[in-house]
Design an enzyme around this catalytic site. Structure first.
Site, PDB file in Angstrom:
ATOM      1  N   ASN A 160       1.029  -1.112  -0.043  1.00  0.00           N
ATOM      2  CA  ASN A 160      -0.067   0.024  -0.036  1.00  0.00           C
ATOM      3  C   ASN A 160       0.773   1.342   0.065  1.00  0.00           C
ATOM      4  O   ASN A 160       1.501   1.565   1.025  1.00  0.00           O
ATOM      5  CB  ASN A 160      -0.881  -0.105   1.313  1.00  0.00           C
ATOM      6  CG  ASN A 160      -1.916   1.215   1.429  1.00  0.00           C
ATOM      7  OD1 ASN A 160      -1.861   2.166   0.424  1.00  0.00           O
ATOM      8  ND2 ASN A 160      -2.452   1.502   2.467  1.00  0.00           N
ATOM      9  N   LYS A 187      -0.005   4.276  -0.375  1.00  0.00           N
ATOM     10  CA  LYS A 187      -0.554   5.369   0.229  1.00  0.00           C
ATOM     11  C   LYS A 187      -0.491   6.555  -0.814  1.00  0.00           C
ATOM     12  O   LYS A 187      -0.325   6.513  -1.900  1.00  0.00           O
ATOM     13  CB  LYS A 187      -0.261   5.597   1.547  1.00  0.00           C
ATOM     14  CG  LYS A 187      -0.178   4.327   2.593  1.00  0.00           C
ATOM     15  CD  LYS A 187       0.024   4.642   3.976  1.00  0.00           C
ATOM     16  CE  LYS A 187       0.012   3.308   4.613  1.00  0.00           C
ATOM     17  NZ  LYS A 187      -0.131   3.455   6.265  1.00  0.00           N
ATOM     18  N   HIS A 195      -9.843   0.746   4.919  1.00  0.00           N
ATOM     19  CA  HIS A 195      -8.279   0.960   5.734  1.00  0.00           C
ATOM     20  C   HIS A 195      -8.618   2.042   6.874  1.00  0.00           C
ATOM     21  O   HIS A 195      -9.242   2.817   6.578  1.00  0.00           O
ATOM     22  CB  HIS A 195      -7.489   1.510   4.512  1.00  0.00           C
ATOM     23  CG  HIS A 195      -6.059   1.607   5.074  1.00  0.00           C
ATOM     24  ND1 HIS A 195      -5.528   2.419   6.066  1.00  0.00           N
ATOM     25  CD2 HIS A 195      -5.154   0.968   4.881  1.00  0.00           C
ATOM     26  CE1 HIS A 195      -4.268   2.222   6.106  1.00  0.00           C
ATOM     27  NE2 HIS A 195      -4.059   1.206   5.727  1.00  0.00           N
ATOM     28  N   GLU A 214      -7.159   4.318   7.784  1.00  0.00           N
ATOM     29  CA  GLU A 214      -6.985   5.857   7.381  1.00  0.00           C
ATOM     30  C   GLU A 214      -8.172   6.421   6.904  1.00  0.00           C
ATOM     31  O   GLU A 214      -8.692   7.504   7.065  1.00  0.00           O
ATOM     32  CB  GLU A 214      -5.683   6.046   6.422  1.00  0.00           C
ATOM     33  CG  GLU A 214      -4.526   6.039   7.505  1.00  0.00           C
ATOM     34  CD  GLU A 214      -3.270   5.444   6.671  1.00  0.00           C
ATOM     35  OE1 GLU A 214      -3.071   5.511   5.573  1.00  0.00           O
ATOM     36  OE2 GLU A 214      -2.311   5.025   7.342  1.00  0.00           O
ATOM     37  N   GLU A 234      -5.619  -5.383  10.532  1.00  0.00           N
ATOM     38  CA  GLU A 234      -4.514  -4.213  10.535  1.00  0.00           C
ATOM     39  C   GLU A 234      -4.919  -3.529  11.887  1.00  0.00           C
ATOM     40  O   GLU A 234      -5.600  -2.621  11.963  1.00  0.00           O
ATOM     41  CB  GLU A 234      -4.654  -3.356   9.432  1.00  0.00           C
ATOM     42  CG  GLU A 234      -4.261  -3.871   8.078  1.00  0.00           C
ATOM     43  CD  GLU A 234      -3.723  -2.957   7.287  1.00  0.00           C
ATOM     44  OE1 GLU A 234      -2.456  -2.999   6.905  1.00  0.00           O
ATOM     45  OE2 GLU A 234      -4.304  -1.869   6.713  1.00  0.00           O
ATOM     46  N   GLY A 285       2.033   1.953  10.673  1.00  0.00           N
ATOM     47  CA  GLY A 285       2.911   2.982  10.582  1.00  0.00           C
ATOM     48  C   GLY A 285       3.637   3.464  11.973  1.00  0.00           C
ATOM     49  O   GLY A 285       4.382   4.625  12.137  1.00  0.00           O
ATOM     50  N   SER A 339       3.250  -2.241  10.058  1.00  0.00           N
ATOM     51  CA  SER A 339       4.691  -2.193  10.499  1.00  0.00           C
ATOM     52  C   SER A 339       5.444  -3.330  10.150  1.00  0.00           C
ATOM     53  O   SER A 339       6.282  -3.463  10.774  1.00  0.00           O
ATOM     54  CB  SER A 339       5.023  -1.655  12.000  1.00  0.00           C
ATOM     55  OG  SER A 339       4.463  -0.550  12.148  1.00  0.00           O
TER      56      SER A 339
HETATM   57  C1  PEP Z   1      -1.109   0.020   6.017  1.00  0.00           C
HETATM   58  O1  PEP Z   1      -1.350   1.231   6.195  1.00  0.00           O
HETATM   59  O2  PEP Z   1      -1.834  -0.779   5.320  1.00  0.00           O
HETATM   60  C2  PEP Z   1       0.147  -0.482   6.739  1.00  0.00           C
HETATM   61  C3  PEP Z   1       0.182  -1.863   7.003  1.00  0.00           C
HETATM   62  O3  PEP Z   1       1.106   0.479   6.709  1.00  0.00           O
HETATM   63  P1  PEP Z   1       2.492   0.199   7.556  1.00  0.00           P
HETATM   64  O4  PEP Z   1       3.040  -1.126   7.137  1.00  0.00           O
HETATM   65  O5  PEP Z   1       3.536   1.354   7.263  1.00  0.00           O
HETATM   66  O6  PEP Z   1       2.322   0.137   9.168  1.00  0.00           O
END
Ligand code: PEP
Length: 262
Positions: free
Chosen positions: A11, A13, A96, A98, A168, A174, A214
């Protein structure tokens, strides 16, 4: 009998310009090739999907979108429809964290988006996860399962079988705080259990469940033996081609060694 495959989805973003994605795609094509044992996809920003689909033609890498409009067509300024994405993407992320937390999308909207995606023969990646507060209050399971039930409401058993659910935890996205594989596996098992009770044994056996939050090349290894985790959704680490290629490699590697063997 149909079997689940391993899947790793990047992703990106809102991090790359079109020329920057072109450069990243070129590097990824070199690193992710050959006889891959798993499915790899990248989710560029909308503006980049058209060129990315040409750049990734005949490669081992598929394309996903980061979001989609719930409605198919009409006066929805600034939205991108499933019809516009059709033919270019295989996967579409819906819900997601976000989108849920910054843009106020609730389960009802996510359910509508998931339905729109499946009805157009693409695969929704339905994202669910608890916040840090909810985790501290020991509400992870209840929050995740209620988000999931509400977000899948408009799908049939057959459609859910062909969908992907991404667990998630919001506190892991993040932040550098990766969820312990045992903890993620426990929630993934609960997710599969809920799908079984709502849609039956076959749907529970076939639905794909990913972990995201992460993940790095180092931690990707730890998830590969989790029975209920079929793949990874990777944000930050997917912007570095070496790191992402190493995640793919580390997640896809061989079966669990037999006990007693090094
Ligand atoms: C995400 O936003 O789907 C995600 C997994 O981000 P990150 O790997 O940066 O935590």
């Amino acid at each position: 009998m149909a079997k689940r495959k391993k899947i790793v989805i990047a992703n990106w973003k809102m991090n790359l310009t079109v020329p920057e994605s072109t450069v990243l795609i070129e590097k990824l094509k070199k690193e992710i090739s050959g006889n891959l044992q798993l499915e790899v996809a990248v989710c560029p920003s909308f503006v980049d999907i058209y060129s990315a689909s040409a750049e990734l033609k005949n490669s081992k890498i598929s394309i996903g979108a980061q979001n989609v409009a719930e409605e198919e067509k009409g006066s929805y300024t600034g939205e991108v429809s499933v019809l516009a994405l059709k033919g270019f993407v295989k996967y579409i992320l819906v819900g997601h964290s976000e989108r849920r937390n910054i843009f106020g999308e609730n389960d009802k909207v996510v359910a509508g988006k998931a339905e729109t995606v499946v009805r157009h023969d693409m695969t929704p990646v339905i994202c669910v996860g608890e916040t840090l507060h909810e985790r501290e209050d020991k509400l992870s399971k209840i929050v995740v399962l209620s988000q999931l039930e509400a977000s899948c409401k408009q799908l049939t058993a057959e459609e859910i079988s062909e969908s992907i659910i991404a667990y998630e935890p919001v506190w892991a996205i993040g932040t550098g705080h990766v969820c312990l594989p045992e903890e993620a596996e426990k929630i993934a098992a609960d997710i599969r259990g809920l799908i079984k009770s709502l849609y039956g044994e076959k749907a529970a056996r076939l639905v794909h469940i990913l972990y995201g939050g992460s993940v790095t090349a180092k931690t990707a290894k730890d998830f590969r033996y989790a029975k209920n985790i079929d793949g990874l959704l990777v944000g930050g680490a997917s912007l570095d081609h070496h790191e992402f290629a190493a995640i793919v490699k580390n997640f896809s590697s061989e079966k669990k060694p037999k006990k007693g063997r090094k």
